[in-house]
Motif scaffolding. Sequence first.
Motif, PDB file in Angstrom:
ATOM      1  N   LEU A 166       2.431   9.388  -5.372  1.00 45.30           N
ATOM      2  CA  LEU A 166       1.992   8.193  -4.669  1.00 45.30           C
ATOM      3  C   LEU A 166       0.747   8.464  -3.846  1.00 45.30           C
ATOM      4  N   THR A 167      -0.009   7.409  -3.573  1.00 43.91           N
ATOM      5  CA  THR A 167      -1.133   7.524  -2.649  1.00 43.91           C
ATOM      6  C   THR A 167      -0.575   7.627  -1.227  1.00 43.91           C
ATOM      7  N   GLU A 172       3.598   6.048   2.835  1.00 45.51           N
ATOM      8  CA  GLU A 172       3.970   5.548   4.157  1.00 45.51           C
ATOM      9  C   GLU A 172       4.853   4.304   4.050  1.00 45.51           C
ATOM     10  N   ILE A 173       4.458   3.372   3.197  1.00 42.39           N
ATOM     11  CA  ILE A 173       5.241   2.138   3.038  1.00 42.39           C
ATOM     12  C   ILE A 173       6.599   2.459   2.423  1.00 42.39           C
ATOM     13  N   PHE A 174       6.634   3.378   1.476  1.00 38.80           N
ATOM     14  CA  PHE A 174       7.902   3.765   0.855  1.00 38.80           C
ATOM     15  C   PHE A 174       8.857   4.348   1.894  1.00 38.80           C
ATOM     16  N   ARG A 204       5.207  -1.604  -7.036  1.00 42.79           N
ATOM     17  CA  ARG A 204       4.351  -0.615  -7.699  1.00 42.79           C
ATOM     18  C   ARG A 204       4.858   0.805  -7.446  1.00 42.79           C
ATOM     19  N   THR A 205       5.344   1.031  -6.240  1.00 39.76           N
ATOM     20  CA  THR A 205       5.865   2.352  -5.903  1.00 39.76           C
ATOM     21  C   THR A 205       7.083   2.692  -6.748  1.00 39.76           C
ATOM     22  N   ARG A 206       7.985   1.736  -6.905  1.00 39.86           N
ATOM     23  CA  ARG A 206       9.177   1.978  -7.725  1.00 39.86           C
ATOM     24  C   ARG A 206       8.792   2.283  -9.169  1.00 39.86           C
ATOM     25  N   GLN A 207       7.782   1.576  -9.687  1.00 39.78           N
ATOM     26  CA  GLN A 207       7.334   1.842 -11.052  1.00 39.78           C
ATOM     27  C   GLN A 207       6.786   3.261 -11.180  1.00 39.78           C
ATOM     28  N   GLY A 225      -1.404  12.568  -8.787  1.00 40.19           N
ATOM     29  CA  GLY A 225      -1.988  11.401  -8.151  1.00 40.19           C
ATOM     30  C   GLY A 225      -3.483  11.487  -8.001  1.00 40.19           C
ATOM     31  N   GLY A 226      -4.136  12.194  -8.937  1.00 40.19           N
ATOM     32  CA  GLY A 226      -5.575  12.307  -8.899  1.00 40.19           C
ATOM     33  C   GLY A 226      -6.077  13.382  -7.969  1.00 40.19           C
TER      34      GLY A 226
END
Length: 582
Positions: A166-167, A172-174, A204-207, A225-226
Amino acid sequence: MKAENAKRDEIEQGEWNYRLVERAQQGDTEAFGELIERHRSKARGLAERITGDPHMADDIVQDALIRAFLHLGSLVDTSRFLPWFHRIVRNQANMRLRRGGPHGREMPFTSLGAGDGARVDWDDLDSILHHLARTAADATLSDLDPAESLLRKEVYETIHALLHCLTPKEREIFRAYFFRQLSPEEIASMYRMSTGSIYTYIHRTRQKLRKEHIRVSLGLVPDKGGCGLTKHNVLQLPDWQAHSTVKTTFVDSVRRMLATVGDYREPAALMGISGFAFRMKISNQTTFADSIYIFDWRGALRTFLEGLGYQITILCGQLSDSPIPLLGAVERFPVVLPIEESILPFIRKYIDLGKPVLYFDTMPAKPYVHEWSVIYGYDDERRIVYVTDQMLPEGRTLSYDDVADNPVRFAAGIDGILQKAAEARPSGESELRQQAERTVRFAVDYARHGCDYHPMTAYLRYTSGLAAYDRWMGHLRSSHVIPNRYGIGQLSAVYAETKRYASLYLRSAPFEGEAKRLTLLASDAYEQAAEAMGQLSLCVPFVRSSEMLPPEMREICAGYLNQAKEFETAAIGYMEKALTFI
């Protein structure tokens, strides 16, 4: 008087709904779209009344739409569409509420059920997240149970091990949503964002986590994550004027691929050699445009490019949990995973070799629903690929997620020239004549006997060759079939062009004597067939519309088709005679 008018309007609306449902049951996506637009707001209001959550209501209606489209054929009484659809909405809403337990709404996975740790399915991310949230909510109670504490620790470690995909903002949101158990409204206030945006982040995070869980399960190198070595490579495509494009995008995209590696071919030559100048196929249900795409993709591409002297590699598949468009062409493909590792390395390989990739795109610009295209670049940092689009001369981009989540996976790259390329790619008069003879024999055989590729699925049936004209005219003149107007527009536009290319190809065929004379007569006949089909295209242009064709227009269209059939039948007759002189 007002009551009478209202009653009349209600009856007319009911009849129009009835017609739309019947067309939608036959697979008319435009009719289904109009049907849903009429009832979406009521369905959303119903879902919101049941759940008390406007954001959840949107998700419920979206799920209900997918289920309604997939199961519309099971609706026996088409006049009962609205109650049937509302029942689906209620079922979806009640299912969400059951998952939400006593909260009566979709809390942050806190109340997906009340099982114990032994019921966690460690191969299913949703099950893991369910258990994670439940144990977090019951932390004070479970501290009394050492075994439960250990299990909760393992769950947290499992999720933390996946978070690197994740970014920073997504992480943070997760954490706020799953670990701290904050509501989307509270998180939105923290980050000064809309609640809808937070729901989008969570979705999007769950995906991403689901895909990363697949990677870990398969033992693949985790997605960084790049953060690792990133690359950017965009090929310079040859100048491509809009007037030189071919509406048969399968051939047009192959032509672009060849031009990029320095092999420039005239569209008429490629349309003839590939056989697409002489193909015609119509659905047995109604005038769907899908018949243009129903052929053996792998076999046709391999035969086409090997005939031009090239060796290729094909990557294809279908996603298991997605509605598959063009099922008749894709049903033989293997089931594949929606992860980048199964498609992106293939694309990078050929781009880095200086060769674009043939790609089937289910997200092109309107009016197309899906089309063939060419991927000619990628950017790891931005996580996008560069893809051609017939409606956008400048091209466009697709995200890596879009590519991995494409329900139809088809990509192909040119490996090199075959060892017998000199034989496969004719240059002398004799070789060119042999190639033209093979094309003419294919055209005659296809017209008389039709396509030898047939879908395995029973309800997908198509008519090809000269018999396709009769099928098409039958749809227009039948009182039991509602012609698909959008499909007629695309079919007539594409087939008017293919018959014009058939004429051009035959005019350049290197035959001699009587064979040449007969081939030129066939060329003239194909030009007349193209003209008649072009008149049909003018009557029913290729634009999005849910309007039905009035009976008089249907008869005019059938008349143009009959003219085209007579001319093409004459062309086939001339080619049959020409073969006796070759």
